[in-house]
Design an enzyme around this catalytic site. Structure first.
Site, short mmCIF file in Angstrom:
data_model
loop_
_atom_site.label_atom_id
_atom_site.label_comp_id
_atom_site.label_asym_id
_atom_site.label_seq_id
_atom_site.Cartn_x
_atom_site.Cartn_y
_atom_site.Cartn_z
N GLU A 317 -6.41 -80.76 -15.09
CA GLU A 317 -5.33 -80.84 -14.16
C GLU A 317 -5.21 -82.58 -13.43
O GLU A 317 -5.95 -83.93 -13.07
CB GLU A 317 -7.12 -81.15 -12.86
CG GLU A 317 -7.08 -79.13 -12.09
CD GLU A 317 -8.39 -79.11 -11.24
OE1 GLU A 317 -8.70 -79.93 -11.26
OE2 GLU A 317 -8.49 -77.64 -11.12
N GLU A 409 -7.90 -71.34 -13.13
CA GLU A 409 -9.17 -71.77 -12.49
C GLU A 409 -8.91 -71.10 -11.14
O GLU A 409 -8.29 -71.38 -10.28
CB GLU A 409 -9.69 -73.77 -12.70
CG GLU A 409 -10.91 -73.23 -12.04
CD GLU A 409 -11.14 -74.45 -12.51
OE1 GLU A 409 -10.99 -75.63 -13.65
OE2 GLU A 409 -11.34 -75.97 -11.12
#
Length: 492
Positions: A317, A409
């Site tokens: 991320e 995710e």
């Protein structure tokens, strides 16, 4: 995707690290395919499982005594209960001969219990002296294996520990019968256009789970929990979430790399795909960890590049940096991976916590107009349905028409991984991903106290139970049901 979730997630493992069990390496080598129905059964060729690539408890890998095979051997600690455990695949159920190669440079017998799938098949099996630590002998045990994955453990029964163990050989190893697992059906994956395709060039959708951070919750990644994920949940893919900071990889690169090796092997033994998740989070600039990433992925690709069940997720991320910065990172790291593994798809994180830039006011357009200069890659998207509404959903939909997308995710809760579940919005994402063949992985396969962890508190420390809906929180029940409705993998 949001800073609040990042902070909360890291707090979730406080108090569990001391209980975490270090996972070593498990070998599940590829063997010839099982005979077809028209062929007469033949005796399987012996397959050797090196001890240095097994799950090791109270022992170390060494190479200071000549004569071993592979890259080393296991020197047991001088303690009762020290053990080595292998995962062995059997093409069919039946009796097999297990052969342990060992050295014992003392004159004292170092007996061990040999267990298969938790049942003792040889109690106190003798491992007498071999004359020197460089003299290697074998000890054999006959045992029944079940079709598919089996665990074989050799455990020291005295305070002297076990002998030095070099390998385990078995004459009944092989993959599960063809077509029984996602990897058996789909084989080596590749990116074709905007889709993830199988060995037949057909678009497919993988569905599975992500571990929590291995520094906090590796006690949730066990033989039992992975068996449940593969056979009760019918998962296609396991995401191996290795944090880089926050008590993760940078604190002990060797330990965490070995954990990842182990879990890759365990996923392989169960016929699941494995996403190797370089879980960079804070700081959000992936360049901060570029040198570490090159070291890590070089070793992973060297050891596992011949497998057909991997995907490399190289930046979990990114945040607070431009797309050009992320692109630059990917274009420096991907060639390092390709030197050792030219075939495995690479998953590239996107801007603003892998939101395609939406969480920082951007969109997928910046990637469409300036894609990473590499082939066989996909871009990742993360969402939390109680926080990320139609703007995020619409962005994913548009992007999937132009870019190869993989949702590595997501959660049914808020961006903190906690709070109430929005199953209605989650189902909208599920329906979109099914319609566009976007593979997905849910966060997370642990008993973290937050609502996003699928297991109820205390499940992992109690070693289960793992199967059915009894041990699951509401989010776990919901996502298990959707994983179990597998994609119809096309083969022709």
């Amino acid at each position: 995707m949001r800073p609040s979730r990042n902070w909360l997630r890291s707090l979730g493992g406080v108090g569990t690290l001391a209980a975490a069990l270090l996972l070593g390496l498990t070998t599940a080598p590829t063997a010839p395919a099982a005979p077809t129905a028209a062929e007469a059964p033949e005796a399987a060729a012996a397959v050797t499982h090196e001890a240095e690539n097994a799950v090791i408890s109270q022992g170390v890998v060494e190479s200071n005594h000549a004569g071993f095979t592979g890259s080393g051997f296991v020197n047991y600690n001088n303690s009762t209960g020290s053990h080595v455990e292998w995962t062995v695949n059997a093409a069919q159920a039946g009796s097999t001969t297990l052969t342990l190669r060992y050295a014992n440079g003392t004159t004292v017998n170092r007996p061990m219990n040999i267990t298969v799938n938790g049942a003792v098949v040889a109690a106190g099996r003798a491992f007498p002296g071999t004359g020197a630590w460089t003299s290697w002998n074998t000890a054999t045990v006959t045992a029944d294996l079940r079709a598919g994955a089996n665990t074989v453990r050799a455990t020291a029964t005295t305070a002297n520990g076990g002998p030095n163990v070099d390998s385990l050989a078995t004459d009944a190893s092989g993959p599960p019968p063809a077509g029984r697992t996602p990897v058996e059906i789909n084989g080596q994956l590749k990116v074709c256009g905007t889709k993830l395709c199988n060995q037949y060039g057909k678009p497919i959708q993988l569905r599975g789970m992500s571990t929590h951070g291995l520094q906090w919750y590796n006690q949730c990644v066990t033989t039992g929990s992975l068996n449940a994920l593969a056979t009760d949940w019918n998962a296609d893919v396991l995401r191996i979430s290795m944090y880089i900071q926050e008590g993760g990889y940078e604190t002990d690169p060797r330990r965490f790399t070995d954990m990842v090796h182990s879990i890759i092997e365990q996923a392989t033994a169960r016929g699941m795909y494995a996403i190797v998740d370089w879980h960079m989070l804070t700081p959000g600039d992936p360049h901060h960890n570029l040198a570490r990433a090159k070291t890590f992925f070089t070793e992973i690709a060297q050891r596992h590049g011949n497998k057909n069940n991997l995907l490399y997720e190289i930046a979990n991320e990114p945040s607070g940096v431009s797309w050009s910065r992320i692109k630059s990172y990917a274009e420096q790291l991907i060639p390092v991976i390709r030197q050792n593994d030219p075939d495995t798809p690479v998953l590239v994180g996107t801007r603003a916590w892998s939101s395609l830039g939406v969480s920082e006011g951007a969109s997928e357009t910046e990637i469409v107009t300036s894609p990473v200069n590499a082939s066989n890659i996909m871009y990742t998207f993360h969402f939390y349905a109680a926080s990320h509404d139609s703007e995020y959903l619409d962005t994913l939909s548009r992007a999937a028409d132009k870019l190869p997308m993989f949702v590595t995710e997501f959660g049914t809760q808020t961006a903190s991984g906690d709070g109430g579940n929005n199953f209605t919005r989650s189902q909208q994402y599920i329906d979109l991903m099914a319609s566009k063949k976007i593979s997905w992985v849910n966060w997370n396969y642990s008993d973290d106290s937050r609502s996003g962890a699928v297991f109820k508190d205390g499940t992992c420390n109690s070693n289960g139970p793992w199967t059915g809906t009894g041990p699951l929180k509401p989010a776990g029940v919901w996502v298990r049901d959707r994983i179990r409705s597998a994609d119809n993998f096309p083969t022709g």
